[in-house]
Write a protein that holds these residues in place. Structure first.
Motif, short mmCIF file in Angstrom:
data_model
loop_
_atom_site.label_atom_id
_atom_site.label_comp_id
_atom_site.label_asym_id
_atom_site.label_seq_id
_atom_site.Cartn_x
_atom_site.Cartn_y
_atom_site.Cartn_z
N UNK A 168 9.64 21.34 -10.77
CA UNK A 168 9.50 20.04 -11.45
C UNK A 168 9.80 20.17 -12.94
N UNK A 169 9.39 21.31 -13.52
CA UNK A 169 9.68 21.50 -14.95
C UNK A 169 11.19 21.54 -15.16
N UNK A 170 11.91 22.21 -14.25
CA UNK A 170 13.38 22.26 -14.34
C UNK A 170 13.96 20.86 -14.23
N UNK A 171 13.42 20.09 -13.28
CA UNK A 171 13.90 18.72 -13.11
C UNK A 171 13.67 17.94 -14.40
N UNK A 172 12.53 18.18 -15.05
CA UNK A 172 12.27 17.44 -16.28
C UNK A 172 13.25 17.85 -17.37
N UNK A 173 13.83 19.05 -17.26
CA UNK A 173 14.89 19.41 -18.21
C UNK A 173 16.12 18.56 -17.94
N UNK A 174 16.40 18.31 -16.65
CA UNK A 174 17.50 17.40 -16.32
C UNK A 174 17.29 16.03 -16.92
N UNK A 175 16.07 15.49 -16.77
CA UNK A 175 15.83 14.16 -17.32
C UNK A 175 15.84 14.21 -18.85
N UNK A 176 15.50 15.38 -19.40
CA UNK A 176 15.57 15.50 -20.85
C UNK A 176 17.00 15.32 -21.34
N UNK A 177 17.94 15.99 -20.67
CA UNK A 177 19.35 15.83 -21.03
C UNK A 177 19.75 14.36 -20.94
N UNK A 178 19.36 13.70 -19.83
CA UNK A 178 19.78 12.32 -19.61
C UNK A 178 19.19 11.41 -20.69
N UNK A 179 17.86 11.57 -20.95
CA UNK A 179 17.22 10.70 -21.95
C UNK A 179 17.86 10.90 -23.31
N UNK A 180 18.11 12.17 -23.63
CA UNK A 180 18.72 12.45 -24.93
C UNK A 180 20.09 11.78 -25.04
N UNK A 181 20.85 11.86 -23.95
CA UNK A 181 22.17 11.23 -23.96
C UNK A 181 22.04 9.73 -24.15
N UNK A 182 21.10 9.10 -23.43
CA UNK A 182 20.96 7.65 -23.55
C UNK A 182 20.65 7.28 -24.99
N UNK A 183 19.68 7.99 -25.59
CA UNK A 183 19.29 7.65 -26.96
C UNK A 183 20.47 7.80 -27.90
N UNK A 184 21.20 8.92 -27.75
CA UNK A 184 22.30 9.14 -28.69
C UNK A 184 23.45 8.18 -28.47
N UNK A 185 23.67 7.78 -27.22
CA UNK A 185 24.76 6.85 -26.96
C UNK A 185 24.39 5.47 -27.49
N UNK A 186 23.13 5.08 -27.29
CA UNK A 186 22.76 3.71 -27.68
C UNK A 186 22.64 3.60 -29.20
N UNK A 187 21.90 4.52 -29.82
CA UNK A 187 21.60 4.30 -31.24
C UNK A 187 22.23 5.35 -32.15
N UNK A 188 22.79 6.40 -31.57
CA UNK A 188 23.45 7.41 -32.39
C UNK A 188 22.48 8.45 -32.89
N UNK A 189 23.01 9.59 -33.35
CA UNK A 189 22.14 10.71 -33.72
C UNK A 189 21.65 10.66 -35.17
#
Lengths: 336, 456
Positions: A113-134
């Motif tokens: 589950x911790x590994x899976x949460x790393x997957x969601x971490x990548x996805x969430x980070x991508x969403x934030x950066x795509x929507x509002x930028x870094x």
């Protein structure tokens, strides 16, 4: 007089900043700790969930500002937070449905589950950066200071000024309110009790008729609320930058573990332990000693235990020491 | 041979993709992707030794990579004599104090029973040691850092060929892993993950801020190379002849002698970069192949079987008389040492050491995606994971651009939404990695090339 000056100095540079930083960490640590206790895995998306919530707070703030709505002296973001919370709740619930529930029903080991949460971490980070930028963004408006250094000096006639930013007071007040409601909820309501029972012993809780789906759902909702509020307060106080939020995951984990992971109250205190030790160990005490020591003993070095560059390292070292000597945390969490 | 059918298939697809990049984009890009794929493969093998063989989670890969890079600096840079004169002796003295602190603590632990008194004595030794170090090193560091700060301001290295740093890097990383392993290996899996993640941040903080060691965030640039420089190559006659031979067809098409010479010149310049990268790729391939042979041998040896037994059932292995703690520590050190090699290789390839660029996303979590995607426990799988994920990581931007253009083809070029999407292309790689990891974990949890247990 010198003595009062030195106290004001410490208040201004150590106590007030550490208190607000600690509150922000504490909110994060509580939800990491709750997820660890109830869903039983290390939630590596923590920092990025906070940045997700903060991002929506900023978007709503901009929207309200464009409509001309404001709260006067208070930041508009306070009005935006509830709306951002709703979206963050939807996001975590969808994420749970699509991703985590599969592994939970399969009873996968926590590491998985911790590994899976790393997957969601990548996805969430991508969403934030795509929507509002870094980029670094400030979204604070309203009155900036409650007490300015000059006003304080004039008021008291002291040499040292005391500055209190309004965000620091807001952080503290909101944290007190949120945390009181949370602990009331966990300790007094039926749902809260069932959550604690589930965290203590899953099988026993299931036998006594607690609905695991409901417990899991409420946990995610609480996590989303805390993440959004904690993230928005941090952003108001400092600024919003996705990379900083990702990095904040580390002291948050340190706070959760130091306080005893799986124990929300410990995590709450852990946040302050980390914040205070970071600031206490990296503050240069020269001026303080100039005030309290007689002139002949005046120090000529900075009297700084560690350079400020090692701020992060302090919390991690505390964590390592705690892990070595009291793996269950200072305030006894789950024994691991 | 039959059992390696899927390995051969997967590897040929991967190499085919890289060759395709060579044809479509340029050979220079394709070769630099190949080099980084090879470096990633080494890192992934290191992580795989820990996770795949022994089930140990190590989220500190970034720290070992950085130590490998530090080794490259300390081995290859010539020593800065003035800095050594200014404060070298004090730094050596501090190192001696640290060593004596360690031995003193060990002596105390052996001599006294476990008690509060012992703890106080140890704390006293450490605090006094730290105060001495602070007092001695403070002025020395200041002196060292003020020796020509724009270019040096640090002690420098040993001035040896950089290739030695690959071994030294392994030793550095192994030594750190030994210390961390002694501290943290007793912890449960996810605690170990968090602890290693945090410790690697401490390592980075130290490398970043101790300027006397490797200039910190001021970076060390212009490291020596194990392969020839492009400028030298372009003047060598044998190289020009080689390029001429390779491009005979194209050159023959041009009739005009002057134009032909111009074209040849251009070809030589292009060829020199390709040649340099080929040399690197050759060197890296040797490392990968050597490691692959060693790890495969180890995996199918009695030792490998014992490691699998420990991974799958620790208590049973313990009951059979295997020293679980010792083996865990050993494998933790070995895996980290391999990552250290990769760190040194990377700095060698880049020719510069930039501590500021070490970030956990790129150097820890991405490597973990590689391990999981490739197939944990299978060395061929982890190499493939390194290749495939790095390839996607680099090629994600062009792919995302293509997809965005495809889906928004109906919108005008000046559409704000389209411009926003195109500006955020670099972040689509995170999305791709995340979704890829989630899909693999859901539908192929053992990875593309799953672990194969050879029946005895």
């Amino acid at each position: 007089m010198d003595f009062i000056n030195s106290i004001v100095l410490l208040l201004n540079y150590i106590f007030v900043p550490a208190l607000s930083y600690g509150s922000q960490l504490a909110l994060g640590a509580i939800f990491v700790s709750l997820i660890y206790g109830i869903l039983r895995f290390a939630y590596f998306t923590a920092g990025d969930l906070m940045s997700f919530g903060t991002m929506f707070t900023i978007l709503f703030t901009w929207y309200f500002q464009s409509l001309g709505i404001s709260l006067g002296v208070l930041p508009t973001a306070l009005l935006a937070i509830p709306f951002a919370i709703i979206i963050t709740i939807l996001y975590v619930l969808v994420k749970d449905k699509l991703v985590f529930s599969y592994y939970r029903t399969k009873k996968s080991p926590p590491v998985m589950l911790a590994m899976v949460s790393i997957g969601t971490m990548f996805v969430t980070q991508a969403i934030v950066r795509i929507v509002i930028g870094p980029f670094d963004r400030r979204f604070f408006d309203g009155e900036k200071f409650i007490l300015k250094a000059n006003e304080f000096k004039e008021m008291t006639g002291l040499n040292e000024g005391l500055t209190i930013k309004s965000t620091q007071v807001i952080t503290l007040l909101v944290t007190i309110i949120v945390v009181s409601i949370l602990f009331w909820f966990l300790n007094k309501t039926k749902t809260g009790k069932s959550m604690r029972a589930y965290s203590d012993n899953e099988d026993l809780a299931l036998l006594s008729g607690i609905d695991p789906k409901k417990v899991v759902m409420i946990t995610w909702v609480v996590a989303a609320v805390l993440a959004t509020i904690g993230g928005a307060l941090y952003g108001l106080d400092k600024s919003f930058k996705p990379f900083t939020y990702f990095n904040n995951m580390l002291p948050i984990f340190a706070a959760a573990i130091v306080g005893g992971i799986g124990n929300p109250f410990g995590a709450f205190l852990g946040g302050y332990v980390i914040a205070f030790s970071e600031i206490l160990l990296t503050y240069a005490y020269r001026k303080f000693f100039i005030y309290i020591l007689p002139e002949s003993l005046e120090p000529n070095s900075l009297l700084q235990l560690l350079s400020t560059d090692y701020k992060f390292a302090v919390s991690f070292s505390i964590l390592v020491v705690v892990l070595l000597f009291r793996p269950s945390g200072i305030f006894k969490g789950k024994v691991i | 041979m039959k059992q390696y059918g899927d390995v051969i298939l997967a590897y040929s697809i991967m190499l085919g993709l890289i060759v395709l990049v060579g044809f479509l984009q340029s050979w220079s890009i394709a070769l630099s992707i190949l080099c980084f794929c090879l470096i990633s493969a080494v890192m992934t093998m290191g992580a795989n030794i820990q996770w795949g063989y022994a089930g140990l989670i190590n989220f500190g890969i970034m720290g070992y990579t950085a130590l490998g890079g530090l080794a490259a600096v300390l081995v290859s840079v010539p020593p800065v004599k003035e800095a050594w004169q200014a404060g070298g002796a004090q730094i050596v003295l501090c190192a001696l104090i640290i060593v004596s602190m360690v031995f003193g603590t060990r002596f105390i632990i052996n001599k006294y029973q476990k008690s509060n008194k012992r703890n106080y004595i140890i704390a006293f030794v450490i605090i006094v040691g730290l105060i001495f170090i602070r007092l001695i090193s403070g002025p020395a560091i200041h002196l060292i850092e003020s020796v020509n700060p724009a270019t040096t301001g640090f002690l420098g290295g040993m001035g040896l060929p950089i290739i030695f740093s690959w071994i030294v890097g392994a030793f550095f990383a192994g030594a750190l892993a030994y210390i961390i392993g002694k501290i943290a290996l007793g912890l449960r899996a996810d605690y170990l993950a968090i602890a290693t993640l945090l410790i690697s941040e401490i390592v980075i903080a130290v490398i970043k801020h101790e300027d006397w060691l490797a200039r910190g965030v001021k970076n060390v640039i212009g490291l020596k190379r194990p392969v020839p420089y492009e400028i030298d190559l372009q003047t060598k006659q044998w190289f020009i002849n080689l390029v001429e031979k390779f491009n005979k067809g194209t050159l023959d098409l041009v009739a005009d002698a002057l134009e032909k010479e111009q074209l040849l010149k251009q070809l030589v310049i292009d060829g020199s970069t390709v040649f340099v990268k080929l040399c690197y790729a050759g060197l890296f391939s040797i490392v990968v192949v050597l490691l692959l042979i060693v790890t495969q041998k180890a995996l199918y040896s009695p030792w490998g079987r014992m490691m699998r037994a420990i991974r799958d059932n620790e208590e049973a292995a313990n009951a059979m008389g295997k020293n679980v703690v010792k083996q865990h520590l050993l494998i933790f050190v070995l895996g980290s040492a391999v990552v250290g090699i990769a760190g040194a290789m990377m700095v060698t390839y880049d020719g510069l050491f930039t501590p500021g660029s070490y970030r956990p996303m790129r150097y820890t979590f991405l490597i973990w995606v590689m391990v999981i995607v490739g197939g944990s426990g299978n060395n061929f799988g982890s190499i493939l994971g390194g290749f495939a994920v790095w390839f996607l990581w680099i090629e994600a931007a062009p792919m995302a651009l293509f997809l965005i253009n495809f889906f928004t083809s109906g919108l005008a070029e000046t559409n704000a939404f389209k411009i926003h999407l195109i500006n955020s292309i670099p972040y689509f790689r995170f999305l791709m990695m995340g979704i890829g990891l989630l899909l693999i974990m859901r539908y192929k949890p053992k990875g593309i090339l799953p672990e194969k247990i050879r029946k005895m």
